[in-house]
Design an enzyme around this catalytic site. Structure first.
Site, PDB file in Angstrom:
ATOM      1  CG  ASP A  67      59.978 -29.681  69.288  1.00  0.00           C
ATOM      2  OD1 ASP A  67      60.764 -29.833  68.333  1.00  0.00           O
ATOM      3  OD2 ASP A  67      58.767 -29.502  69.140  1.00  0.00           O
ATOM      4  CG  ASN A 136      47.694 -30.733  69.285  1.00  0.00           C
ATOM      5  OD1 ASN A 136      48.460 -30.002  68.648  1.00  0.00           O
ATOM      6  ND2 ASN A 136      48.115 -31.542  70.240  1.00  0.00           N
ATOM      7  CG  HIS A 138      51.750 -29.262  68.846  1.00  0.00           C
ATOM      8  ND1 HIS A 138      51.910 -30.607  69.106  1.00  0.00           N
ATOM      9  CD2 HIS A 138      52.246 -29.082  67.594  1.00  0.00           C
ATOM     10  CE1 HIS A 138      52.488 -31.187  68.076  1.00  0.00           C
ATOM     11  NE2 HIS A 138      52.694 -30.294  67.148  1.00  0.00           N
ATOM     12  CD  GLU A 143      51.369 -31.805  72.416  1.00  0.00           C
ATOM     13  OE1 GLU A 143      50.765 -31.077  71.604  1.00  0.00           O
ATOM     14  OE2 GLU A 143      51.819 -32.924  72.121  1.00  0.00           O
TER      15      GLU A 143
HETATM   16  P1  PGA Z   1      54.140 -31.492  60.630  1.00  0.00           P
HETATM   17  O1  PGA Z   1      54.162 -31.187  62.176  1.00  0.00           O
HETATM   18  O2  PGA Z   1      54.941 -30.410  59.968  1.00  0.00           O
HETATM   19  O3  PGA Z   1      54.798 -32.832  60.503  1.00  0.00           O
HETATM   20  O4  PGA Z   1      52.710 -31.479  60.200  1.00  0.00           O
HETATM   21  C1  PGA Z   1      53.917 -29.887  62.591  1.00  0.00           C
HETATM   22  C2  PGA Z   1      53.991 -29.818  64.088  1.00  0.00           C
HETATM   23  O5  PGA Z   1      53.629 -30.808  64.744  1.00  0.00           O
HETATM   24  O6  PGA Z   1      54.400 -28.775  64.598  1.00  0.00           O
END
Ligand code: PGA
Length: 250
Positions: A67, A136, A138, A143
């Site tokens: 992404d 959450n 994702h 999302e």
């Molecule tokens: P993070 O993010 O590794 O910074 O916790 C993970 C994600 O949002 O996929």
């Protein structure tokens, strides 16, 4: 699904790096799906070390990032393009023409998404996909929603994601509201997937993703249907899994 409980962040990162390195040794022109965020940082450092110490060769590796934020220049330190070059690409011998990251400054989002999907297909699909997980649920920027988005698409970021990612920006207002993300079908088509989770704040979502119902409200739960997923969960993120003794490391 294989669930490994790593004893700490270092152990989780070393295990993930060994799988990625093994993949490249076995297939030097592997197509890797890559993730950003805090979680894979040390995995990348380990891979850089393997490159320098024993010559792990990235020259034929092809990469597709999950992404990118919409509206950030690649020179912006918070863009995922900047992250990837700064934390990984510039330290290994990957060929620039084999690097793919959605263009967050595109004037035609729809076309950019179609081209991204086509490029993945032209390269024969992803051999190994690395994933982190949001609090959450994702994966990439897929999302929580009422349906799974299949292919690369424009995403309106969830408030929880904006809040979580604001730690990297000067203010919450500076966090982009939109992004481009690979879809669930892109991710699920990978031949092999590694899901990494680190930190106490991921304990609840990892439990829900792995052991509760498959639902677009917890996008990572779809991984229960994939035939080759290795989940590497660090101790604190594994708090709720440890009641399930079958996943204890022997
Ligand atoms: P993070 O993010 O590794 O910074 O916790 C993970 C994600 O949002 O996929």
């Amino acid at each position: 699904m294989r669930v490994v409980i790593a004893k700490d962040y270092e152990d989780m990162s070393a295990r993930a790096a060994r799988i990625v390195a093994g993949q490249i040794y076995l297939k030097p022109n592997s197509v890797l799906g890559l993730a950003t965020g805090s979680t894979p940082l040390l995995m990348y450092k380990n891979l850089i070390m393997v490159h320098h110490q024993v010559g792990l060769d990235f020259s034929e590796v092809v990469s597709f990032n999950l992404d990118e934020y919409l509206g950030l220049q690649s020179s912006n330190e918070q863009s995922y393009t900047y992250y990837m070059y700064h934390n990984f690409f510039k330290h290994v011998n990957i060929n620039k023409k084999n690097i793919h990251i959605p263009d967050g400054m595109t004037q035609n989002v729809e076309l950019e998404c179609q081209n991204y999907d086509n490029s993945i297909l032209e390269r024969g699909g992803t051999d190994l996909q690395i994933l982190g997980i949001g609090t959450n649920g994702h994966i990439g920027f897929n999302e929580p929603d009422i349906k799974f988005e299949a292919t690369t698409h424009k995403v309106k970021l969830d408030d929880e994601t904006i809040h979580a990612n604001s730690r990297f920006f000067n203010s919450i207002e500076a966090v982009p509201r939109f992004a481009i993300s690979m879809g669930i079908k892109n991710i699920m088509h990978a031949k092999k997937i590694i899901l990494l989770a680190d930190g106490e704040n991921k304990a609840d979502v990892i439990y829900r993703a792995l052991f509760e119902g498959i639902t677009p409200k917890v996008p990572a739960s779809i991984l229960q249907l994939h035939q080759d997923v290795t989940v590497i969960v660090e101790e604190r993120a594994a708090q709720m899994l440890k009641t399930r003794s079958q996943f204890e490391n022997k």
